[in-house]
Motif scaffolding. Sequence first.
Motif, PDB file in Angstrom:
ATOM      1  N   PRO A 196     -50.098  57.285 -44.404  1.00 45.61           N
ATOM      2  CA  PRO A 196     -50.003  57.070 -43.265  1.00 45.61           C
ATOM      3  C   PRO A 196     -48.966  55.832 -43.214  1.00 45.61           C
ATOM      4  N   VAL A 197     -48.477  55.179 -44.244  1.00 49.32           N
ATOM      5  CA  VAL A 197     -47.432  54.095 -44.141  1.00 49.32           C
ATOM      6  C   VAL A 197     -46.423  54.299 -44.688  1.00 49.32           C
ATOM      7  N   LEU A 198     -46.275  55.405 -45.702  1.00 52.44           N
ATOM      8  CA  LEU A 198     -44.851  55.700 -46.350  1.00 52.44           C
ATOM      9  C   LEU A 198     -43.613  55.846 -45.387  1.00 52.44           C
ATOM     10  N   PRO A 199     -42.852  55.083 -45.290  1.00 54.36           N
ATOM     11  CA  PRO A 199     -41.549  55.333 -44.344  1.00 54.36           C
ATOM     12  C   PRO A 199     -41.049  56.675 -44.567  1.00 54.36           C
ATOM     13  N   GLU A 200     -40.518  57.324 -43.669  1.00 52.78           N
ATOM     14  CA  GLU A 200     -39.704  58.527 -44.038  1.00 52.78           C
ATOM     15  C   GLU A 200     -38.762  58.850 -43.059  1.00 52.78           C
ATOM     16  N   PRO A 201     -37.419  58.595 -43.502  1.00 49.77           N
ATOM     17  CA  PRO A 201     -36.805  58.183 -44.693  1.00 49.77           C
ATOM     18  C   PRO A 201     -37.177  56.771 -44.987  1.00 49.77           C
ATOM     19  N   PHE A 202     -37.096  56.331 -46.453  1.00 46.96           N
ATOM     20  CA  PHE A 202     -37.191  55.130 -46.878  1.00 46.96           C
ATOM     21  C   PHE A 202     -36.195  54.490 -47.116  1.00 46.96           C
ATOM     22  N   VAL A 203     -35.826  53.419 -46.430  1.00 42.75           N
ATOM     23  CA  VAL A 203     -34.244  52.823 -46.407  1.00 42.75           C
ATOM     24  C   VAL A 203     -34.213  51.482 -47.318  1.00 42.75           C
ATOM     25  N   ILE A 204     -33.240  51.589 -48.240  1.00 38.49           N
ATOM     26  CA  ILE A 204     -33.454  50.318 -49.032  1.00 38.49           C
ATOM     27  C   ILE A 204     -32.134  49.608 -48.389  1.00 38.49           C
ATOM     28  N   ASP A 205     -32.445  48.386 -47.738  1.00 39.55           N
ATOM     29  CA  ASP A 205     -31.372  47.654 -47.099  1.00 39.55           C
ATOM     30  C   ASP A 205     -31.473  46.334 -47.461  1.00 39.55           C
ATOM     31  N   SER A 206     -32.122  45.914 -48.691  1.00 37.25           N
ATOM     32  CA  SER A 206     -32.091  44.521 -49.080  1.00 37.25           C
ATOM     33  C   SER A 206     -32.805  44.597 -50.628  1.00 37.25           C
ATOM     34  N   LEU A 207     -32.284  43.395 -51.178  1.00 39.94           N
ATOM     35  CA  LEU A 207     -32.913  43.092 -52.599  1.00 39.94           C
ATOM     36  C   LEU A 207     -33.513  41.794 -52.487  1.00 39.94           C
ATOM     37  N   CYS A 208     -34.461  41.478 -53.274  1.00 45.43           N
ATOM     38  CA  CYS A 208     -35.154  40.216 -53.327  1.00 45.43           C
ATOM     39  C   CYS A 208     -35.144  39.504 -54.609  1.00 45.43           C
ATOM     40  N   LEU A 209     -34.867  38.176 -54.506  1.00 46.56           N
ATOM     41  CA  LEU A 209     -34.845  37.270 -55.632  1.00 46.56           C
ATOM     42  C   LEU A 209     -36.209  36.729 -56.005  1.00 46.56           C
ATOM     43  N   MET A 210     -36.733  36.927 -57.357  1.00 40.42           N
ATOM     44  CA  MET A 210     -38.019  36.788 -57.263  1.00 40.42           C
ATOM     45  C   MET A 210     -38.062  35.821 -58.569  1.00 40.42           C
ATOM     46  N   GLY A 211     -39.153  34.841 -58.665  1.00 39.81           N
ATOM     47  CA  GLY A 211     -39.515  34.077 -59.554  1.00 39.81           C
ATOM     48  C   GLY A 211     -40.790  34.113 -60.162  1.00 39.81           C
ATOM     49  N   GLU A 212     -40.938  33.881 -61.507  1.00 37.55           N
ATOM     50  CA  GLU A 212     -42.166  33.995 -62.391  1.00 37.55           C
ATOM     51  C   GLU A 212     -42.718  32.559 -62.390  1.00 37.55           C
ATOM     52  N   ASP A 213     -43.963  32.162 -61.827  1.00 37.06           N
ATOM     53  CA  ASP A 213     -44.609  30.977 -62.211  1.00 37.06           C
ATOM     54  C   ASP A 213     -45.176  30.866 -63.396  1.00 37.06           C
ATOM     55  N   ALA A 214     -45.756  29.577 -63.737  1.00 38.14           N
ATOM     56  CA  ALA A 214     -46.421  29.337 -64.829  1.00 38.14           C
ATOM     57  C   ALA A 214     -47.634  30.180 -65.205  1.00 38.14           C
ATOM     58  N   ALA A 215     -47.980  30.933 -64.139  1.00 36.63           N
ATOM     59  CA  ALA A 215     -49.257  31.871 -64.505  1.00 36.63           C
ATOM     60  C   ALA A 215     -49.036  33.251 -64.578  1.00 36.63           C
ATOM     61  N   GLY A 216     -47.580  33.411 -64.634  1.00 36.43           N
ATOM     62  CA  GLY A 216     -46.982  34.715 -65.023  1.00 36.43           C
ATOM     63  C   GLY A 216     -47.115  35.433 -63.371  1.00 36.43           C
ATOM     64  N   LEU A 217     -47.375  34.877 -62.345  1.00 38.99           N
ATOM     65  CA  LEU A 217     -47.421  35.625 -61.007  1.00 38.99           C
ATOM     66  C   LEU A 217     -46.024  35.520 -60.359  1.00 38.99           C
ATOM     67  N   PHE A 218     -45.403  36.659 -59.811  1.00 42.00           N
ATOM     68  CA  PHE A 218     -44.057  36.669 -59.098  1.00 42.00           C
ATOM     69  C   PHE A 218     -44.212  36.398 -57.814  1.00 42.00           C
ATOM     70  N   HIS A 219     -43.153  35.481 -57.354  1.00 42.93           N
ATOM     71  CA  HIS A 219     -43.101  35.017 -55.881  1.00 42.93           C
ATOM     72  C   HIS A 219     -41.803  35.513 -55.448  1.00 42.93           C
ATOM     73  N   LEU A 220     -41.703  35.792 -54.080  1.00 45.71           N
ATOM     74  CA  LEU A 220     -40.560  36.217 -53.476  1.00 45.71           C
ATOM     75  C   LEU A 220     -39.637  34.933 -52.989  1.00 45.71           C
ATOM     76  N   ILE A 221     -38.456  34.476 -53.573  1.00 44.43           N
ATOM     77  CA  ILE A 221     -38.050  33.363 -53.345  1.00 44.43           C
ATOM     78  C   ILE A 221     -36.858  33.716 -52.009  1.00 44.43           C
ATOM     79  N   HIS A 222     -36.225  34.840 -51.991  1.00 46.90           N
ATOM     80  CA  HIS A 222     -35.258  34.917 -50.837  1.00 46.90           C
ATOM     81  C   HIS A 222     -34.946  36.557 -50.905  1.00 46.90           C
ATOM     82  N   ARG A 223     -34.799  37.131 -49.764  1.00 47.35           N
ATOM     83  CA  ARG A 223     -34.550  38.436 -49.242  1.00 47.35           C
ATOM     84  C   ARG A 223     -33.100  38.447 -49.044  1.00 47.35           C
ATOM     85  N   TYR A 224     -32.152  39.040 -49.574  1.00 42.19           N
ATOM     86  CA  TYR A 224     -30.737  39.565 -49.497  1.00 42.19           C
ATOM     87  C   TYR A 224     -30.584  40.779 -48.675  1.00 42.19           C
ATOM     88  N   ARG A 225     -29.955  40.606 -47.237  1.00 45.87           N
ATOM     89  CA  ARG A 225     -29.844  41.938 -46.702  1.00 45.87           C
ATOM     90  C   ARG A 225     -28.631  42.265 -47.053  1.00 45.87           C
TER      91      ARG A 225
END
Length: 228
Positions: A196-225
């Motif tokens: 029910p939630v898969l977009p059709e079409p699926f448009v990629i219009d941004s990429l995200c800079l991610m950072g890995e913390d000390a516990a190994g978890l990734f955080h979204l730092i910034h989304r670039y359009r």
Amino acid sequence: MNGFARYALYMVPEGEFYRKGADWLGWDSALGQPAVQPALGGLPQAASTITATPRKYGLHATIKPPFRLAPGRGAESLDAAARSFCAGLAPVTIPRLDIRRLGGFIAAVPAQPQAALQQLAAETVAMLDPFRAALTEAELARRRKSRLTPRQEALLTQWGYPYVMEEFRFHITLSGALPQPEADSTCEILAAHFAPVLPEPFVIDSLCLMGEDAAGLFHLIHRYRFSG
């Protein structure tokens, strides 16, 4: 932005697909906090077990794989380079995503190969590579445990990851490795859950800079359009 062990550029979905996917994995990289996993009937294992491996990355497709910053490179300059690069990109449209079994794990993948998507990934890998620190011998040895082909070995040596350029396959990972019967049944359940939630079409219009913390978890730092 500073203080992360590694950085990466991911495609991170938005909207209902992101919300449902983050809940399924149990980690919301955009909010930087755990998410409550749904109770889906019929799963061969607990959702927390099925998603243990991909959880720390959050819902994403890898474009530039995680890397440590090279000596003399800072997070601010990485941010500026990624921002400038993405500003010149045009959106990429995937007509349809399917939930499929890829070997032993489940992922959302394009129904058909997309040349524009391959090009986007290749250009991103190459553009950000000056920011990547060389792999250590231990990191190389860990990658080589996967029985790489000669071409994958060459890509690992050049780009720090074996599954880039022509070896790249766009996928949004939804599970860890499962035995085939369990993977098949899990795939059916997840296909119905996400339909029910898969977009059709699926448009990629941004990429995200991610950072890995000390516990190994990734955080979204910034989304670039993309604005190209």
